[in-house]
Every structure is written in structure tokens, then in C-alpha cells.
Scaffold this motif. Structure first.
Motif, mmCIF file in Angstrom:
data_model
loop_
_atom_site.group_PDB
_atom_site.id
_atom_site.type_symbol
_atom_site.label_atom_id
_atom_site.label_comp_id
_atom_site.label_asym_id
_atom_site.label_seq_id
_atom_site.Cartn_x
_atom_site.Cartn_y
_atom_site.Cartn_z
ATOM 1 N N LEU A 1 -9.546 2.418 -5.543
ATOM 2 C CA LEU A 1 -9.497 1.874 -4.257
ATOM 3 C C LEU A 1 -10.523 1.114 -3.637
ATOM 4 O O LEU A 1 -10.250 0.103 -2.919
ATOM 5 C CB LEU A 1 -9.244 3.238 -3.377
ATOM 6 N N HIS A 2 -11.776 1.722 -4.225
ATOM 7 C CA HIS A 2 -13.169 0.822 -4.358
ATOM 8 C C HIS A 2 -13.371 -0.298 -5.109
ATOM 9 O O HIS A 2 -13.751 -0.837 -4.546
ATOM 10 C CB HIS A 2 -14.414 2.284 -4.778
ATOM 11 N N CYS B 1 0.829 -1.807 0.109
ATOM 12 C CA CYS B 1 -0.111 0.254 0.175
ATOM 13 C C CYS B 1 0.691 1.043 -0.001
ATOM 14 O O CYS B 1 1.059 1.560 0.999
ATOM 15 C CB CYS B 1 -0.917 -0.058 1.186
ATOM 16 N N CYS C 1 -9.543 6.911 -6.092
ATOM 17 C CA CYS C 1 -10.678 6.350 -4.795
ATOM 18 C C CYS C 1 -11.372 5.218 -5.369
ATOM 19 O O CYS C 1 -11.998 4.648 -5.856
ATOM 20 C CB CYS C 1 -11.645 8.018 -4.462
#
Length: 170
Positions: free
Chosen positions: A64-65, A45, A61
């Protein structure tokens, strides 16, 4: 060679020494765990870069989702596999118990009359008499009077001899 018993102060000292060594090991284990976690996080990460416009942040984002969705699907799949395995294990345990059968305990001989058994089964309220002979009719036997001649016994023997001859000739 006789063994000497350990006195209480020596025993207490050894216990505290063992406890202090164990506490040190636990502390070292905690430190190793934190270091392993930090290494894993830095490897898998990377820190997100917050520079850029709003579109780049939205894209990050969304990535990441997508990763979160993938991890959730894997977690769900693994939970269902574990649930199936647990259910199968339970079924196999039940089959093992069924195949082994229930062991019957050794029975002890108990001398109880039929009345006592019925009292035990039905309770003390019900008094059932199991004396079956009491319910039977009494039948009087007729006595036959036999006429026995107390005569000459030789005559009896001769009669029997005639019978014997009769059977021999046939």
C-alpha cells in the motif's frame, strides 16, 4: 397575434416546477456519483484480508505504501506540468499584450498658455513667468534721414534709363 402576459401566479408555478425538476436532477446526479465511486473502489481497491500473521499484514502495508508513493509521484509530476503550462500561458498573454501595444487615447486640444501649463505642472507655489519678450533688451532704432529731392521727376527717369541701358549692353 398579440401575446398575453403571464400572470404572477402562473409565473410562480412555473418557477417552482423548474426548481423541483432541477432538484430531482441534482439528487439523481448525487446517487449516480456515489454508485460510480463504489464501482470504482470495488474494481480497483479490493478489500484487504486481515487474516494471517503479522508478516503478511506488514507485506500488505508495504504494498500500500508503494502504491501511495507512486500516486504521490504522479500527482507531483502533474502539478509541475500544470504549473509550467500556467507560466507559459501567462508569458504568452504578456507577449500578446506587448505585440498589440497600448492604444493611445485620442488627445483633445487644450488651449493653455505656457504660464498655465507651468502652474499645472509645478503647482500654484511656483510662479514662473514665461513671457520671454519681457526679458529681452530694448534696442532703439536709429532713424536715417533720407534726402529726397523733390526735384524734377523727369531727371529721375532719365537717370534710370541710363542704368537700364548699362545693363542691356553687358
Amino acid at each position: 397575434m398579440s401575446e398575453k402576459k403571464m400572470n404572477s401566479s402562473r409565473r410562480h408555478h412555473l418557477k417552482s416546477l423548474i426548481l423541483s425538476i432541477g432538484a430531482g436532477w441534482l439528487e439523481q446526479e448525487k446517487k449516480d456519483l456515489v454508485a460510480a465511486k463504489a464501482a470504482y473502489m470495488s474494481e480497483n481497491c479490493p478489500t484487504p484480508s486481515m487474516s494471517g500473521d503479522q508478516a503478511a499484514l506488514m507485506e500488505a502495508c508495504k504494498k500500500l505504501h508503494a502504491l501511495l508513493d507512486k500516486v504521490d509521484e504522479e500527482r507531483y509530476d502533474l502539478e509541475s506540468k500544470v504549473g509550467k503550462a500556467d507560466k507559459e500561458i501567462q508569458d504568452l498573454k504578456i507577449k500578446v499584450v506587448d505585440l498589440a501595444g497600448v492604444k493611445k487615447p485620442a488627445l483633445k486640444r487644450v488651449r493653455l498658455s505656457a504660464d498655465a501649463m507651468l502652474k499645472a505642472l509645478l503647482g500654484s507655489k511656483h510662479t514662473v513667468n514665461m513671457d520671454l519678450r519681457a526679458n529681452l533688451k530694448q534696442v532703439k532704432k536709429e532713424v536715417k534721414e533720407e534726402t529726397v529731392d523733390a526735384g524734377d521727376w523727369r531727371k529721375n527717369v532719365e537717370d534710370k534709363a541710363d542704368r537700364k541701358k548699362m545693363f542691356e549692353t553687358t
